[in-house]
Scaffold this active site. Structure first.
Site, PDB file in Angstrom:
ATOM      1  N   GLU A 241      58.862  64.118  33.876  1.00  0.00           N
ATOM      2  CA  GLU A 241      58.894  65.435  34.568  1.00  0.00           C
ATOM      3  C   GLU A 241      59.750  65.264  35.749  1.00  0.00           C
ATOM      4  O   GLU A 241      59.406  64.444  36.330  1.00  0.00           O
ATOM      5  CB  GLU A 241      57.345  65.919  35.076  1.00  0.00           C
ATOM      6  CG  GLU A 241      57.606  67.225  35.446  1.00  0.00           C
ATOM      7  CD  GLU A 241      56.206  67.729  36.191  1.00  0.00           C
ATOM      8  OE1 GLU A 241      56.316  68.906  36.435  1.00  0.00           O
ATOM      9  OE2 GLU A 241      55.207  67.159  36.119  1.00  0.00           O
TER      10      GLU A 241
ATOM     11  N   ASP B 195      64.686  73.416  41.793  1.00  0.00           N
ATOM     12  CA  ASP B 195      65.649  74.132  42.893  1.00  0.00           C
ATOM     13  C   ASP B 195      66.769  74.747  42.136  1.00  0.00           C
ATOM     14  O   ASP B 195      67.517  74.076  41.604  1.00  0.00           O
ATOM     15  CB  ASP B 195      66.081  72.951  43.791  1.00  0.00           C
ATOM     16  CG  ASP B 195      66.636  73.901  45.038  1.00  0.00           C
ATOM     17  OD1 ASP B 195      67.174  74.973  44.979  1.00  0.00           O
ATOM     18  OD2 ASP B 195      66.684  73.465  46.129  1.00  0.00           O
TER      19      ASP B 195
ATOM     20  N   ASP C   2      61.982  80.551  37.624  1.00  0.00           N
ATOM     21  CA  ASP C   2      61.990  82.067  37.969  1.00  0.00           C
ATOM     22  C   ASP C   2      63.404  82.739  38.532  1.00  0.00           C
ATOM     23  O   ASP C   2      63.142  83.909  38.794  1.00  0.00           O
ATOM     24  CB  ASP C   2      60.862  82.405  38.906  1.00  0.00           C
ATOM     25  CG  ASP C   2      61.083  81.487  40.238  1.00  0.00           C
ATOM     26  OD1 ASP C   2      62.015  80.689  40.154  1.00  0.00           O
ATOM     27  OD2 ASP C   2      60.541  82.054  41.209  1.00  0.00           O
TER      28      ASP C   2
END
Length: 219
Positions: free
Chosen positions: A35, A110, A146
């Protein structure tokens, strides 16, 4: 770009420590779950608990986040879950030869929204090509964000790659809400699958850092 000698020495020391840490944690031909940007470890700790047979590694550049993630895995007694303070591209270079990625997770990274900062995004064509040499056919990369423009940029670059293809029908093996996901009004997800096409040899370096040097062989 010219780097000050003391900065080069600092980065070289950090990379040497990372290589030593990973060599101590990993057998030479392990397959791992990785991850990138693991934050406080909410997702990966849950993943490691659900799949105790898998070796899980999370990286983040924030020391406080890694400290919290380590406490989380320790409390849960997860010997298969490791959290390391590292930049993703340096982690990639530091892995022992023969270690491969079974899955790569990039959750709410980010987005570096300003155009002049897009070079800092981890999911670039060069990055996909670099990790292709560490994956076998069928390995998967899971991406969720998002930020619509970042999602569209990654979706647009995949058709040009021979080593990866997008799989719109692929499932999400574990749904566990992260801090960033809880804050998002909405988000977009995609899964990239490693093809059988041979990987090109390619090296990548994080922006603003000197290129890595090969570790010296013992005398």
């Amino acid at each position: 770009m010219a780097f000050k000698p003391e900065f080069v020495e600092l980065i070289a020391g950090r990379r040497a420590s990372l290589r030593a840490e990973l060599a101590n944690l990993l057998p030479s031909h392990a397959a791992i779950i990785w991850e990138i940007g693991c934050g406080h470890g909410h997702f990966l700790a849950r993943y490691a608990a659900e799949f105790p047979e898998k070796r899980c590694f999370g990286v983040d550049m924030s020391s406080p986040r890694i400290e919290r993630a380590l406490r989380k895995s320790s409390r849960a007694k997860l010997p298969n879950c490791h959290f390391i303070r590292a930049e993703a591209r340096e982690f990639l270079h530091a892995l022992p030869l023969g270690v491969t990625f079974e899955e790569v997770w990039v959750l709410f990274p980010d987005p570096w929204p300003k155009k002049r900062h897009h070079k800092n995004r981890v999911l670039q064509p060069e990055f996909f090509e670099a990790i292709a040499s560490r994956t076998r056919e069928g390995a998967r990369l899971y991406f969720r964000t998002d930020h619509v423009e970042y999602y569209e940029a990654v979706a647009a670059l995949l058709p040009a790659l021979q080593t990866w293809r997008r799989d719109p029908a692929a499932g999400w093996p574990l749904e566990h809400e992260t801090v960033f996901q809880a804050l998002a009004d909405s988000y977009h997800s995609l899964v990239a699958v490693r093809t059988s096409h041979p990987a090109r040899s390619i090296e990548i370096v994080a922006p603003g850092l000197p290129p890595p040097t090969a570790p010296k062989s013992p005398a």
